[in-house]
Design a protein around this motif. Structure first.
Motif, short mmCIF file in Angstrom:
data_model
loop_
_atom_site.label_atom_id
_atom_site.label_comp_id
_atom_site.label_asym_id
_atom_site.label_seq_id
_atom_site.Cartn_x
_atom_site.Cartn_y
_atom_site.Cartn_z
N SER A 153 32.84 8.10 88.96
CA SER A 153 32.78 8.57 90.39
C SER A 153 31.25 7.49 90.61
N THR A 154 30.43 7.54 89.84
CA THR A 154 29.39 6.59 90.04
C THR A 154 29.53 5.29 89.19
N ARG A 155 30.37 5.24 88.23
CA ARG A 155 30.60 3.87 87.53
C ARG A 155 29.71 3.52 86.56
N ILE A 156 28.85 4.57 85.97
CA ILE A 156 27.77 4.53 85.17
C ILE A 156 28.72 4.56 83.81
N SER A 157 28.41 3.78 82.68
CA SER A 157 28.88 4.10 81.46
C SER A 157 27.86 3.67 80.45
N LYS A 158 28.20 4.38 79.14
CA LYS A 158 27.33 4.24 77.86
C LYS A 158 28.17 4.00 76.77
N LYS A 159 27.93 3.05 76.05
CA LYS A 159 28.70 2.70 74.68
C LYS A 159 28.14 3.59 73.53
N LEU A 160 28.86 4.46 72.83
CA LEU A 160 28.24 5.19 72.05
C LEU A 160 28.10 4.52 70.66
N PRO A 161 27.10 4.86 69.77
CA PRO A 161 26.92 3.97 68.34
C PRO A 161 27.98 4.37 67.48
N ASP A 162 28.32 3.74 66.43
CA ASP A 162 29.28 3.81 65.66
C ASP A 162 28.84 5.10 64.84
N PHE A 163 30.17 5.81 64.54
CA PHE A 163 30.00 7.32 63.99
C PHE A 163 29.92 7.08 62.28
N ALA A 164 30.14 5.78 61.90
CA ALA A 164 30.06 5.46 60.38
C ALA A 164 31.06 6.35 59.78
N VAL A 165 32.07 6.31 60.18
CA VAL A 165 33.33 6.91 59.25
C VAL A 165 34.68 5.81 59.52
N LYS A 166 34.81 5.46 58.03
CA LYS A 166 36.02 4.61 58.15
C LYS A 166 37.33 5.22 58.29
N ILE A 167 38.20 4.47 59.17
CA ILE A 167 39.35 5.18 59.58
C ILE A 167 40.33 4.12 59.21
N ASN A 168 41.24 4.70 57.97
CA ASN A 168 42.22 3.86 57.43
C ASN A 168 43.39 4.22 57.86
N PHE A 169 44.27 3.14 57.60
CA PHE A 169 45.79 3.25 58.09
C PHE A 169 46.19 4.81 57.64
N GLY A 170 46.93 5.53 58.66
CA GLY A 170 47.55 6.62 58.43
C GLY A 170 46.46 7.82 58.59
N SER A 171 45.00 7.52 58.81
CA SER A 171 44.19 8.63 59.06
C SER A 171 44.31 9.70 60.09
N TYR A 172 43.92 10.71 60.03
CA TYR A 172 44.10 11.49 61.16
C TYR A 172 42.57 11.81 61.89
N PHE A 173 42.51 11.83 63.12
CA PHE A 173 41.13 11.88 63.74
C PHE A 173 41.41 12.15 65.36
N ALA A 174 40.42 13.13 65.74
CA ALA A 174 40.38 13.48 67.12
C ALA A 174 38.91 13.59 67.68
N TYR A 175 38.85 13.97 68.85
CA TYR A 175 37.38 14.13 69.56
C TYR A 175 37.38 15.18 70.44
N GLY A 176 36.23 15.37 70.86
CA GLY A 176 36.02 16.50 71.88
C GLY A 176 34.54 16.19 72.73
N LEU A 177 34.46 16.88 73.94
CA LEU A 177 33.50 16.34 74.74
C LEU A 177 32.84 17.55 75.30
N GLY A 178 31.71 18.13 75.18
CA GLY A 178 31.05 19.44 75.78
C GLY A 178 29.79 19.47 76.08
N PHE A 179 29.27 20.54 76.57
CA PHE A 179 27.89 20.70 77.13
C PHE A 179 27.17 21.88 76.41
N ASP A 180 25.87 21.60 75.73
CA ASP A 180 25.34 22.37 74.89
C ASP A 180 24.31 23.00 75.91
N LYS A 181 24.20 23.95 76.42
CA LYS A 181 23.16 24.77 77.79
C LYS A 181 21.81 24.89 76.92
#
Length: 360
Positions: free
Chosen positions: A132-160
């Motif tokens: 909506s505001t067109r503001i973005s931020k690239k996150l730093p590398d999470f330093a986990v090697k993702i190999n071929f066939g690796s399983y990975f997923a993400y989630g986003l939330g808010f900590d009150k």
């Protein structure tokens, strides 16, 4: 005879603020140019929070949008239009500056919370973006090697408790999927940290679903010696895992999908002749079946279904395959809204227009 000019009445500041917090983001961005005081007001975190609260309380979906993914091409449309009009328009977004239009790249929406969207590009490049505001931020590398066939997923939330937006990464390089590396990114601290591994087999074909301060996903876990597919949660404040047992009848279905609508966690389960939607009662920590969706034709029966909105009035907005369907349980009717200026939808994610910035 000269007449004295009538002074233009001036509204009290609190009334002006109350009016502004109810306006669309697009208008507010223009109003920053009105004067320095409005620029300062609309740019403040306090105003962004007030605007977000009003947007969440809106009953007619004025600020609700759906991000459409057409094989890596992102467009957005109005939820209000989908519910109340037979034809809706899809509009382009400005994510192109991430170079995702390169044929070697692909983009997925892997989380949505309070108007912020988390994009994953080329599997591991993560970006927090407010469309909506067109503001973005690239996150730093999470330093986990993702190999071929690796399983990975993400989630986003808010900590009150810490007033902080957090991205969670789940990574597994073991063939038996028996143990998952979990890392949490704090927007406030701008860094990743590793927390206790999750042990157990999981099923995470979607981003984790955020509701009531926790990320949820369907998993077969050995936590608390329970077995079978249940819902595992991660509390963003305590960083502790928990288990929420699904209704027994849901477990007998072909597949289940999690979602959150109007602040509540729900699960849609597809059976042979119908689909059911169960919503979690947060007060009693119990499941209530709210809708049964009959399969009136082969299209509804054989397409993969996901519920995007489950309304208290009995309406459900579904993505069935690549088409949107609205089921109204009050009269057991179906509507099939069309979207112009679009291609074949691969997946869709809901988000709320807001002024929340990924640059804290």
């Amino acid at each position: 005879m000269e007449t004295q000019a009538t002074a233009i009445p001036k509204l009290p500041n609190d009334v002006v603020i109350e009016i502004l917090t109810r306006l669309p983001v697009k208008s507010l961005l223009r109003f920053k140019c009105v004067c320095k005081s409005w620029l300062s007001l609309i740019s403040s975190q306090e105003f962004a929070k007030s605007h977000l609260r009003n947007s969440k309380k809106s009953s007619n979906f004025t600020h609700h949008r759906i991000m459409l993914n057409y094989r890596g091409n992102l467009k957005q449309c109005s939820v209000q239009s989908l519910f109340y009009e037979p034809i809706s328009d899809a509009f382009d977004t400005d994510y192109y500056h991430y170079s995702v239009r390169d044929s070697r790249n692909f983009v997925w929406v892997v989380g949505s919370c309070d108007g912020l969207i988390c994009l994953a590009i080329n599997k591991k490049d993560l970006i927090l973006w407010n469309p909506s505001t067109r503001i973005s931020k690239k996150l730093p590398d999470f330093a986990v090697k993702i190999n071929f066939g690796s399983y990975f997923a993400y989630g986003l939330g808010f900590d009150k408790s810490s007033n902080d937006y957090k991205v969670v990464g789940f990574f597994n390089n073991n063939r038996d999927l028996s143990e998952v590396i979990v890392k949490i990114y704090s927007l406030k601290n701008d860094e990743w940290k590793r927390i206790k591994n999750f042990k157990g087999r999981w099923l995470m074909d979607d981003p984790a679903t955020f509701a009531n301060g926790k990320l949820h996903w369907i998993s077969n876990s050995d936590l608390e010696l329970k077995s079978g597919w249940d819902i595992v949660s991660l509390d963003l404040e305590t960083e502790e895992y928990g288990i929420l047992e699904m209704p027994a009848y849901v477990k007998s279905g072909f597949y289940s999908r999690l979602g959150a609508s109007e602040g509540s966690l729900y699960v849609l389960c597809s059976h042979l002749s119908n689909a059911e939607v169960w919503i979690m009662d947060d007060c009693n920590q119990s499941w209530n079946k709210v809708v049964t969706i009959p399969y009136i034709d082969d299209f509804l029966k054989y397409t993969y279904k996901r519920a995007l909105y489950v309304l208290k009035n009995g309406e459900v907005l579904l993505l069935c395959g690549s088409k949107f369907v609205i089921f109204d349980s009050r009269d057991c009717s179906f509507r099939y809204p069309e979207i112009r200026n679009s291609g074949e939808v691969i997946t869709a994610s809901t988000y709320l227009e807001s002024l929340v910035s990924p640059l804290l």
